[in-house]
Design a protein around this motif. Structure first.
Motif, short mmCIF file in Angstrom:
data_model
loop_
_atom_site.label_atom_id
_atom_site.label_comp_id
_atom_site.label_asym_id
_atom_site.label_seq_id
_atom_site.Cartn_x
_atom_site.Cartn_y
_atom_site.Cartn_z
N ALA A 162 0.84 -1.20 0.00
CA ALA A 162 0.00 0.00 0.00
C ALA A 162 0.87 1.26 0.00
CB ALA A 162 -0.93 0.00 1.21
N GLY A 163 2.01 1.21 0.71
CA GLY A 163 2.92 2.34 0.71
C GLY A 163 3.49 2.62 -0.66
N VAL A 164 3.84 1.55 -1.38
CA VAL A 164 4.34 1.73 -2.75
C VAL A 164 3.27 2.39 -3.61
CG1 VAL A 164 5.13 0.52 -4.82
CG2 VAL A 164 5.90 -0.24 -2.57
N LYS A 165 2.04 1.92 -3.49
CA LYS A 165 0.94 2.49 -4.26
C LYS A 165 0.76 3.98 -3.95
CE LYS A 165 -1.84 -1.76 -4.65
NZ LYS A 165 -2.22 -1.70 -6.08
N ALA A 166 0.83 4.32 -2.67
CA ALA A 166 0.63 5.70 -2.26
C ALA A 166 1.74 6.60 -2.78
CB ALA A 166 0.55 5.79 -0.73
N TYR A 167 2.98 6.17 -2.65
CA TYR A 167 4.11 6.98 -3.11
C TYR A 167 4.10 7.12 -4.63
CZ TYR A 167 6.42 7.50 1.40
OH TYR A 167 6.75 7.86 2.69
N GLU A 168 3.70 6.07 -5.33
CA GLU A 168 3.65 6.18 -6.78
C GLU A 168 2.54 7.14 -7.22
OE1 GLU A 168 3.53 2.35 -8.65
OE2 GLU A 168 5.72 2.19 -8.56
N ARG A 169 1.42 7.12 -6.54
CA ARG A 169 0.35 8.06 -6.90
C ARG A 169 0.80 9.50 -6.66
NH1 ARG A 169 -5.82 7.41 -4.89
NH2 ARG A 169 -5.54 5.45 -6.05
N GLY A 170 1.66 9.68 -5.66
CA GLY A 170 2.17 11.02 -5.38
C GLY A 170 3.44 11.36 -6.14
N TYR A 171 3.85 10.47 -7.08
CA TYR A 171 5.04 10.69 -7.93
C TYR A 171 6.33 10.79 -7.10
CZ TYR A 171 1.31 11.87 -11.17
OH TYR A 171 0.16 11.84 -11.93
N GLU A 172 6.34 10.15 -5.94
CA GLU A 172 7.56 10.11 -5.13
C GLU A 172 8.24 8.76 -5.37
OE1 GLU A 172 7.44 12.14 -1.16
OE2 GLU A 172 5.27 11.82 -1.39
N TYR A 173 8.90 8.68 -6.52
CA TYR A 173 9.38 7.39 -7.00
C TYR A 173 10.55 6.84 -6.19
CZ TYR A 173 6.28 8.25 -10.92
OH TYR A 173 5.18 8.49 -11.69
N ASP A 174 11.40 7.71 -5.66
CA ASP A 174 12.51 7.22 -4.84
C ASP A 174 11.98 6.49 -3.61
OD1 ASP A 174 14.38 8.20 -6.56
OD2 ASP A 174 14.70 10.07 -5.47
N LYS A 175 10.99 7.07 -2.96
CA LYS A 175 10.40 6.43 -1.78
C LYS A 175 9.64 5.17 -2.16
CE LYS A 175 10.08 10.76 0.81
NZ LYS A 175 9.19 11.76 1.43
N ALA A 176 8.97 5.22 -3.31
CA ALA A 176 8.26 4.03 -3.77
C ALA A 176 9.24 2.88 -4.01
CB ALA A 176 7.50 4.34 -5.06
N GLN A 177 10.39 3.20 -4.57
CA GLN A 177 11.38 2.16 -4.84
C GLN A 177 11.92 1.55 -3.55
OE1 GLN A 177 11.78 1.13 -7.80
NE2 GLN A 177 13.49 -0.29 -7.58
N TYR A 178 12.11 2.39 -2.54
CA TYR A 178 12.59 1.88 -1.25
C TYR A 178 11.61 0.88 -0.68
CZ TYR A 178 13.53 1.68 3.75
OH TYR A 178 13.75 1.24 5.03
N TRP A 179 10.32 1.21 -0.67
CA TRP A 179 9.32 0.32 -0.07
C TRP A 179 9.04 -0.87 -0.97
CZ3 TRP A 179 8.44 0.17 4.81
CH2 TRP A 179 8.70 1.32 5.58
N LYS A 180 9.27 -0.71 -2.27
CA LYS A 180 9.16 -1.85 -3.17
C LYS A 180 10.22 -2.90 -2.81
CE LYS A 180 9.38 -3.11 -8.07
NZ LYS A 180 9.53 -2.61 -9.46
N GLN A 181 11.42 -2.45 -2.48
CA GLN A 181 12.48 -3.38 -2.09
C GLN A 181 12.15 -4.04 -0.76
OE1 GLN A 181 15.29 -4.30 -3.99
NE2 GLN A 181 15.20 -5.91 -2.42
N ARG A 182 11.62 -3.27 0.18
CA ARG A 182 11.20 -3.85 1.46
C ARG A 182 10.12 -4.90 1.23
NH1 ARG A 182 11.78 -0.73 6.23
NH2 ARG A 182 10.67 -2.48 7.22
N LEU A 183 9.20 -4.58 0.34
CA LEU A 183 8.12 -5.52 0.01
C LEU A 183 8.69 -6.80 -0.60
CD1 LEU A 183 5.12 -6.28 -0.50
CD2 LEU A 183 5.28 -5.00 -2.66
N GLN A 184 9.59 -6.64 -1.54
CA GLN A 184 10.17 -7.81 -2.20
C GLN A 184 10.90 -8.71 -1.21
OE1 GLN A 184 12.76 -6.87 -5.49
NE2 GLN A 184 12.62 -8.91 -6.33
N ASP A 185 11.65 -8.11 -0.31
CA ASP A 185 12.37 -8.90 0.69
C ASP A 185 11.40 -9.69 1.58
OD1 ASP A 185 14.70 -7.84 -0.32
OD2 ASP A 185 14.94 -6.35 1.27
N ARG A 186 10.33 -9.04 1.97
CA ARG A 186 9.36 -9.72 2.85
C ARG A 186 8.60 -10.81 2.09
NH1 ARG A 186 8.46 -11.85 7.49
NH2 ARG A 186 6.57 -11.23 8.60
#
Length: 214
Positions: A162-186
């Motif tokens: 959900a965090g990735v979705k929120a950051y992408e909607r707000g065009y904050e791609y650096d933060k989206a990428q960080y949480w995408k990596q956290r998501l992938q690890d989990r």
């Protein structure tokens, strides 16, 4: 067990680092969380549930549960306490003309809304269908629990996604990428727990980060 309201608090405070609803409303965050939970469950093959119906002797097919997604390898169909084996529809058609104990079933959600049985039910009895529930038409409120209250130790995957979705909607791609990596690890650990690598495809559902956002 955690509710969507609890996950919304985690999403706002721990992932988005917000203390108010100035940017995303509570409804926005609930939408992100609902989408994330449904998409993860769809790929992970859960939650599983059971439907039981009374079937008369001589029945060749029954209507599948309205909320069925598919019958997976860990699910199944039984009649009169006897487990039925899955067979291709051509085999079902062949055996539907025979007498004897009911032994087989077929269900393909892409082609039909019924579960075919073969041979026809030899007695009156209970048909038990264990299946993966389709959550795509479910509407959640803050008081509801994700995944029917199961797998709560993995609710953080919902929050991260959900965090990735929120950051992408707000065009904050650096933060989206960080949480995408956290998501992938989990999700790596989650896939091992589920014994189902399909859940890893959640990451591919996330938009690619444009070059200027890196």
């Amino acid at each position: 067990m955690p509710t969507f309201g609890d996950l919304r608090t985690r999403l706002r405070e721990d992932v988005l680092a917000e203390n108010d609803t100035g940017f995303y409303s509570d409804a926005d965050l609930l939408e992100f969380l609902s989408e994330a939970s449904i998409e993860i469950a769809s790929l992970g093959g859960f939650p599983a549930t059971t439907s039981t119906s009374s079937v008369a002797s001589g029945t060749l097919s029954v209507t599948a549960p309205s909320d069925i997604s598919f019958i997976g390898p860990r699910n199944g169909v039984s009649f009169a306490s006897l487990p039925l084996r899955y067979k291709d529809f051509s085999v079902i058609q062949l055996h539907q003309g025979h007498d004897g104990q009911t032994r087989y079933y077929n269900y393909d959600p892409r082609l039909s809304t019924v579960i075919e049985l073969a041979p026809a039910t030899h007695v009156s009895g209970s048909l038990v269908v264990k299946y993966v529930q389709d959550l795509s038409n479910v509407t959640y409120s803050a008081g509801d629990t994700p995944w029917n209250g199961t797998l709560e130790n993995w609710n953080d995957t919902i929050v991260y996604f959900a965090g990735v979705k929120a950051y992408e909607r707000g065009y904050e791609y650096d933060k989206a990428q960080y949480w995408k990596q956290r998501l992938q690890d989990r999700l790596q650990s989650f896939a091992y727990y589920l014994d189902n690598d399909s859940v890893l495809n959640v990451v591919s559902m996330v938009n690619n980060v444009p070059a200027e956002g890196r």
